[in-house]
Design a protein around this motif. Structure first.
Motif, PDB file in Angstrom:
ATOM      1  N   VAL A   1      33.489  -8.234 141.720  1.00  0.00           N
ATOM      2  CA  VAL A   1      32.691  -7.005 141.639  1.00  0.00           C
ATOM      3  C   VAL A   1      31.275  -7.255 142.160  1.00  0.00           C
ATOM      4  N   THR A   2      30.643  -8.345 141.722  1.00  0.00           N
ATOM      5  CA  THR A   2      29.288  -8.647 142.196  1.00  0.00           C
ATOM      6  C   THR A   2      29.291  -8.955 143.692  1.00  0.00           C
ATOM      7  N   CYS A   3      30.378  -9.565 144.178  1.00  0.00           N
ATOM      8  CA  CYS A   3      30.495  -9.849 145.608  1.00  0.00           C
ATOM      9  C   CYS A   3      30.554  -8.553 146.408  1.00  0.00           C
ATOM     10  N   LEU A   4      31.353  -7.603 145.926  1.00  0.00           N
ATOM     11  CA  LEU A   4      31.475  -6.319 146.621  1.00  0.00           C
ATOM     12  C   LEU A   4      30.179  -5.519 146.558  1.00  0.00           C
ATOM     13  N   ILE A   5      29.478  -5.592 145.433  1.00  0.00           N
ATOM     14  CA  ILE A   5      28.199  -4.879 145.304  1.00  0.00           C
ATOM     15  C   ILE A   5      27.203  -5.398 146.333  1.00  0.00           C
ATOM     16  N   ASP A   6      27.113  -6.724 146.460  1.00  0.00           N
ATOM     17  CA  ASP A   6      26.193  -7.319 147.433  1.00  0.00           C
ATOM     18  C   ASP A   6      26.604  -6.949 148.858  1.00  0.00           C
ATOM     19  N   PHE A   7      27.918  -6.956 149.113  1.00  0.00           N
ATOM     20  CA  PHE A   7      28.430  -6.620 150.442  1.00  0.00           C
ATOM     21  C   PHE A   7      28.115  -5.167 150.808  1.00  0.00           C
ATOM     22  N   LEU A   8      28.410  -4.252 149.877  1.00  0.00           N
ATOM     23  CA  LEU A   8      28.147  -2.837 150.138  1.00  0.00           C
ATOM     24  C   LEU A   8      26.663  -2.538 150.238  1.00  0.00           C
ATOM     25  N   ASP A   9      25.861  -3.244 149.451  1.00  0.00           N
ATOM     26  CA  ASP A   9      24.414  -3.047 149.505  1.00  0.00           C
ATOM     27  C   ASP A   9      23.885  -3.378 150.893  1.00  0.00           C
TER      28      ASP A   9
ATOM     29  N   LEU B   1      22.124  -0.650 153.502  1.00  0.00           N
ATOM     30  CA  LEU B   1      20.791  -0.902 154.068  1.00  0.00           C
ATOM     31  C   LEU B   1      20.831  -0.815 155.590  1.00  0.00           C
ATOM     32  N   ASN B   2      21.909  -1.332 156.179  1.00  0.00           N
ATOM     33  CA  ASN B   2      22.046  -1.259 157.634  1.00  0.00           C
ATOM     34  C   ASN B   2      22.202   0.189 158.102  1.00  0.00           C
ATOM     35  N   ILE B   3      22.934   0.980 157.327  1.00  0.00           N
ATOM     36  CA  ILE B   3      23.106   2.397 157.685  1.00  0.00           C
ATOM     37  C   ILE B   3      21.760   3.113 157.664  1.00  0.00           C
ATOM     38  N   GLU B   4      20.955   2.839 156.647  1.00  0.00           N
ATOM     39  CA  GLU B   4      19.635   3.479 156.550  1.00  0.00           C
ATOM     40  C   GLU B   4      18.725   3.066 157.702  1.00  0.00           C
ATOM     41  N   ASP B   5      18.912   1.809 158.177  1.00  0.00           N
ATOM     42  CA  ASP B   5      18.072   1.321 159.273  1.00  0.00           C
ATOM     43  C   ASP B   5      18.673   1.628 160.643  1.00  0.00           C
ATOM     44  N   GLY B   6      19.832   2.288 160.656  1.00  0.00           N
ATOM     45  CA  GLY B   6      20.472   2.618 161.923  1.00  0.00           C
ATOM     46  C   GLY B   6      21.106   1.434 162.613  1.00  0.00           C
ATOM     47  N   VAL B   7      21.483   0.437 161.829  1.00  0.00           N
ATOM     48  CA  VAL B   7      22.081  -0.778 162.383  1.00  0.00           C
ATOM     49  C   VAL B   7      23.592  -0.761 162.142  1.00  0.00           C
ATOM     50  N   VAL B   8      24.345  -1.162 163.153  1.00  0.00           N
ATOM     51  CA  VAL B   8      25.799  -1.217 163.031  1.00  0.00           C
ATOM     52  C   VAL B   8      26.204  -2.515 162.331  1.00  0.00           C
ATOM     53  N   SER B   9      27.105  -2.404 161.356  1.00  0.00           N
ATOM     54  CA  SER B   9      27.570  -3.574 160.619  1.00  0.00           C
ATOM     55  C   SER B   9      28.910  -4.040 161.177  1.00  0.00           C
TER      56      SER B   9
ATOM     57  N   ASN C   1      22.303 -17.065 146.078  1.00  0.00           N
ATOM     58  CA  ASN C   1      22.408 -15.819 145.313  1.00  0.00           C
ATOM     59  C   ASN C   1      23.655 -15.028 145.683  1.00  0.00           C
ATOM     60  N   GLN C   2      24.146 -15.221 146.904  1.00  0.00           N
ATOM     61  CA  GLN C   2      25.312 -14.478 147.366  1.00  0.00           C
ATOM     62  C   GLN C   2      26.635 -15.092 146.919  1.00  0.00           C
ATOM     63  N   GLN C   3      26.593 -16.257 146.295  1.00  0.00           N
ATOM     64  CA  GLN C   3      27.847 -16.883 145.867  1.00  0.00           C
ATOM     65  C   GLN C   3      28.325 -16.258 144.562  1.00  0.00           C
TER      66      GLN C   3
END
Length: 293
Positions: free
Chosen positions: A215-223, A227-235, A203-205
């Motif tokens: 554009v779809t690649c960047l959307i998946d990347f930013l998403d 999610l990591n920011i909301e969970d307090g995880v460093v990316s 799905n990530q390809q």
């Protein structure tokens, strides 16, 4: 008044491209074209003529694969990866209507291969040429043999930057015969549809897939980052940029992978692909002169 009309025309043109990123950029490039650059090869020195340069760059391009092979470790056939566990699929016959539809999908380009036939010319003769082409396509697929006359391409060196006398600073652009592109498109569509049906792609390809883009690649990347920011995880991000990425693909290894994977699930397509890549020839064009390799 003139500026108002121009503004309305531009706005109308861009409105028609809404939702189509590629079409939007195409229209923008027409409106504000970039400055032309000299991409042709300059003489290495005063004693080097165009024919000698063609021979020099042709040898350089033709030996890239061997130089890469010498630099790579021995091939490990156990690292070829996942093979879909599904029944094979026959390509089926290509009708005249199929060929005609393939021709309609060609761009109206004036670029041509060694036969001198442009896509514009081929499309204009569509009704007359689609039947004999369908016969050639079906014969090629049924015999697992790609027409040898379609294996010759014109290679044009495109300057990328740096020292013009260094062959490594040029990217080879291959001009293929339009008829060969039609056959490759027919086989590609069958293989792509099959792999889609067996959920072969992640799905990530986003590369080389219909309906996907950067554009779809960047959307998946930013998403994922959000999610990591909301969970307090460093990316953490590791970016890899391959210089001359196309040259880094070893053709012999790729053909071996086709032979072991694609031929297992789709024997006809795999063998036609391998036949198409073997025993290829190229003519490198420099200053309108060509050297045969």
């Amino acid at each position: 008044m003139k500026k108002d009309l121009q503004r309305e025309h531009i706005q109308s043109t861009l409105d028609e491209c809404t939702g189509d990123t590629r079409a939007t950029w195409k229209e923008l490039n027409k409106l504000w074209p970039t400055k032309s650059k000299q991409n042709h090869i300059m003489q290495i020195d005063q004693d080097t003529d165009a024919a000698a340069m063609a021979n020099l760059f042709n040898t350089h391009v033709a030996t890239v694969d061997q130089r890469l092979k010498d630099a790579l470790p021995p091939l490990n056939e156990n690292e070829f990866g996942y093979v879909p566990n599904a029944a094979g699929l026959e390509i089926g016959l290509c009708s005249s209507a199929d060929v005609y539809n393939l021709m309609k999908g060609l761009s109206n380009s004036n670029a041509c291969g060694v036969d001198g036939i442009t896509s514009r010319l081929l499309k204009s003769a569509g009704y007359s040429i689609c039947h004999p082409l369908s016969f050639i396509f079906n014969l090629s697929i049924s015999t697992n043999t790609f027409p040898s006359d379609w294996k010759t391409s014109i290679v044009v060196p495109l300057f990328k930057g740096g020292d013009r006398s260094d062959a490594n600073n040029y990217r080879p652009i291959s001009l293929l015969q339009v008829t060969s592109k039609l056959l490759e498109r027919w086989v590609h569509d069958k293989l792509y549809t099959y792999l889609q049906n067996v959920n072969f792609f992640l799905n990530q390809q986003s590369g080389f897939r219909k309906g996907y883009s950067t554009v779809t690649c960047l959307i998946d990347f930013l998403d994922g980052i959000y999610l990591n920011i909301e969970d307090g995880v460093v990316s953490g991000v590791l970016l890899l940029d391959l210089k001359k990425a196309f040259d880094s693909v070893h053709h012999a290894y790729l053909l071996r992978k086709l032979g072991q994977q694609v031929c297992m699930i789709m024997p006809q397509i795999g063998l036609v692909h391998i036949s198409a890549q073997n025993s290829r020839e190229q003519r490198l064009m420099v200053l309108n002169l060509m050297d045969l390799q």
